[in-house]
Design a protein around this motif. Structure first.
Motif, mmCIF file in Angstrom:
data_model
loop_
_atom_site.group_PDB
_atom_site.id
_atom_site.type_symbol
_atom_site.label_atom_id
_atom_site.label_comp_id
_atom_site.label_asym_id
_atom_site.label_seq_id
_atom_site.Cartn_x
_atom_site.Cartn_y
_atom_site.Cartn_z
ATOM 1 N N ILE A 405 23.221 -36.277 5.161
ATOM 2 C CA ILE A 405 22.337 -35.481 4.292
ATOM 3 C C ILE A 405 22.824 -34.037 4.245
ATOM 4 C CG2 ILE A 405 19.986 -34.642 4.023
ATOM 5 C CD1 ILE A 405 18.990 -37.208 5.311
ATOM 6 N N GLU A 406 23.176 -33.495 5.398
ATOM 7 C CA GLU A 406 23.668 -32.106 5.434
ATOM 8 C C GLU A 406 24.975 -31.979 4.660
ATOM 9 O OE1 GLU A 406 21.856 -30.768 9.793
ATOM 10 O OE2 GLU A 406 23.933 -31.450 9.595
ATOM 11 N N THR A 408 25.944 -33.836 2.175
ATOM 12 C CA THR A 408 25.651 -33.961 0.739
ATOM 13 C C THR A 408 25.092 -32.657 0.184
ATOM 14 O OG1 THR A 408 25.210 -36.323 1.038
ATOM 15 C CG2 THR A 408 24.367 -35.275 -0.962
ATOM 16 N N GLN A 409 24.207 -32.030 0.937
ATOM 17 C CA GLN A 409 23.655 -30.751 0.490
ATOM 18 C C GLN A 409 24.748 -29.694 0.332
ATOM 19 O OE1 GLN A 409 20.683 -29.835 3.405
ATOM 20 N NE2 GLN A 409 19.147 -31.250 2.546
ATOM 21 N N ASP A 412 26.827 -30.446 -2.784
ATOM 22 C CA ASP A 412 26.147 -30.069 -4.025
ATOM 23 C C ASP A 412 26.160 -28.554 -4.220
ATOM 24 O OD1 ASP A 412 25.663 -32.730 -4.435
ATOM 25 O OD2 ASP A 412 23.627 -32.682 -3.594
ATOM 26 N N LEU A 413 25.925 -27.826 -3.159
ATOM 27 C CA LEU A 413 25.967 -26.363 -3.274
ATOM 28 C C LEU A 413 27.354 -25.882 -3.663
ATOM 29 C CD1 LEU A 413 23.811 -25.269 -0.187
ATOM 30 C CD2 LEU A 413 23.187 -25.130 -2.593
#
Length: 563
Positions: A405-406, A408-409, A412-413
């Motif tokens: 999850i981290e 992926t975040q 995206d950023l």
């Protein structure tokens, strides 16, 4: 009396050598001693002044002879010590006065750099001719341009030559001015094409009617820097384009690291970007014709109508009776076509002709398209993120990889920060990996006696200690004996005086002891005669101690020595 006898019996001092055949007389002896004392004092003063010599530092270097003479004259007026070094190419002044002297000379406009500016116009002589006035103005303009060019960091000195023709009455006879610039660059420094272009436009903008193509720039090696015929190859980028690519890539990297750093830490993210920039220039012109519109909706471009009537037309028709009869009244109007020439029926009314021409606009579209250069064709970004550091309750620090999850975040950023465009073919790769700890360079502790500050301090201390030893040796070994000889107080005389003082002290001591013995005997006799008590003797002793304490001290001393 004893002193006089001792002085008279003192042996004379050691005889001085017979210098230059001079007779050894008291006067000659004193003169030689005085000269030796003066030389010793001079040596001591010289050693002291040498120890107080300030540390000289460079004030100005690489100056021309005119500026050097002006600087030296100003230093002499200011009473500032100076000296030369490096073969006369540098002027040195005391280190503690360097900045003060520079400010004072700057207030006087020194150094001028060998270029004469518009201050030359301030000293115009009365009655100067127009030609000399024009020459001075041109010299001043050249000097000001040279000073402006020298403000460029890579330029050490500059010379500017202007060729300004006289103005002519007729335009066809006028000539354009030209300029030549000679640059002396600092060692291992070069000028890129953009800087050369800036100097060219600086000179061209300062002289009326001077175009940039008429400015020539040459360096100290004779290289032509401003070649108007020099064209860049089609498959090469000029420095400005390369600089644009680097700045664009650095901007992408900065944006990515600035948005990811608050999440993973300032030193836990590294990013690199590669941009494919399209510097090709595209121009396109298109002219499109559409089908004609309906006639009623079409715009009329031009229309022309003409009519003609011939009344006296020649007789015509079938010969016979019908031809001789009067014409029958017309039963239908005579209509002429608008697109053709149609003659009317033969009649007494004559011949009428009507022409009409009408042109309609044709639908046409003209499009001119110019594609700007510098567009991004493709962008590739790679990001490496360090493992995340965590500290538990016990204060133990551990590292762990990022979760999906981290990651992926962060991906995206990064896409948003770089301006990711899938249609353009952009790529992004984010990797989570532990960073290798940098190897710590071994800290080498220099021993105390090798440290520069300690060495400098030791030199200063040794300098002052050496000066003190030399001065003490000169004073006690040479100056003091000479002064004593001059004053008649040499070694033998001093020994006689010391002996006399000792003899006088012994005589005074014997007299005091005799006085003490007499006083003691007198006290005993008084006690025997009067039969004084212990209290009376004690009062007499107190009175004696109060009147003459030294006698009492000698009595006590005598008692102790007798015991």
């Amino acid at each position: 009396m004893a002193t006089a006898e001792t002085t008279a019996l003192a042996p004379p001092g050691p005889a001085l050598p017979n210098l230059f055949g001079l007779q050894q007389t008291p006067v000659t002896r004193n003169i030689v001693l005085a000269v030796g004392a003066a030389i010793t004092i001079a040596i001591m003063v010289g050693v002291w002044l040498w120890s107080q010599t300030p540390d000289y530092k460079v004030l100005f270097s690489n100056f021309n002879d005119r500026d050097g003479g002006a600087i030296v004259a100003s230093l002499q007026q200011l009473n500032i010590p100076y000296k030369y070094s490096d073969g006369g190419s540098a002027i040195l002044v005391p280190g503690n006065q360097v900045h003060d002297v520079r400010l004072k000379l700057a207030a006087q406009g020194l150094p001028k750099g060998g270029n004469v500016g518009f201050e030359l116009m301030e000293n115009q002589k009365l009655g100067i001719s127009q030609f000399l006035e024009q020459v001075n103005f041109q010299r001043a303009l050249e000097g000001e341009l040279a000073r402006s060019i020298q403000a460029v960091s890579a330029v050490q000195t500059a010379r500017v030559h202007l060729a300004i023709p006289k103005s002519q009455v007729f335009i066809r006879d006028q000539q354009k001015p030209t300029a030549s610039v000679l640059l002396n660059l600092y060692p291992s420094r070069v000028l890129d094409q953009q800087q050369v272009s800036a100097i060219i436009h600086l000179v061209a903008s300062s002289v009326p009617e001077l175009s940039a193509k008429n400015v020539t720039i040459v360096d100290q090696n004779g290289n032509l820097l401003s070649d108007p015929t020099k064209q860049m190859a089609n498959n090469m980028l000029d420095p400005s384009q390369l600089k644009y690519v680097q700045e664009y890539q650095q901007n992408i990297i900065k944006r990515i690291e600035s948005i990811i750093s608050p999440i993973v830490g300032a030193n836990n993210v590294r990013a690199e970007a590669t941009a494919d920039i399209d510097f090709s220039r595209t121009e396109q012109a298109a002219e499109t014709y559409k089908p004609n519109s309906p006639p009623e909706a079409s715009a009329i471009r031009s229309q022309q109508t003409s009519e003609s009537y011939n009344k006296g037309a020649n007789p015509s028709g079938v010969p016979g009776a019908l031809s001789n009869q009067p014409p029958v009244p017309a039963t239908a109007p005579i209509v002429a076509s608008s697109t053709a020439n149609t003659p009317s029926a033969a009649s007494n009314a004559g011949l009428m002709q009507k022409d009409s021409t009408m042109n309609f606009e044709v639908d046409k579209t003209i499009r001119y398209t110019q594609q700007p250069m510098g567009g991004v064709k493709r962008l590739s970004v790679a990001v490496v993120i360090n493992y995340k550091t965590e500290t538990d309750k016990n204060g133990k620090t551990t590292t762990r990889p990022l979760t999906d999850i981290e990651k992926t975040q962060i991906t995206d950023l990064t896409r948003e920060a770089m301006g990711f465009n899938k249609d353009r073919g952009d790529t992004l790769n984010v990797v989570n990996s532990p960073f290798a700890s940098p190897e710590k360079e071994p800290i080498v502790d220099l021993p105390l006696w090798k440290q520069p500050d300690v060495l400098q301090m030791a030199k200063e201390i040794a300098k002052y200690i050496g000066v003190a030893i030399v001065l003490a040796y000169l004073f006690f070994g040479f100056l003091k004996p000479m002064l004593l000889k001059i004053m008649g107080k040499d070694k033998e005389t001093l020994e006689a005086i010391e002996a006399e003082k000792l003899a006088q002290e012994e005589a005074e001591k014997e007299e005091e002891e005799a006085a003490v013995v007499n006083l003691s005997r007198e006290a005993e006799l008084q006690n025997t005669r009067h039969g004084s008590s212990y209290e009376t003797n004690l009062e007499m002793a107190k009175q004696l101690a109060k009147d003459d304490p030294r006698i009492v001290a000698n009595v006590v001393k005598a008692w102790v020595s007798n015991e």
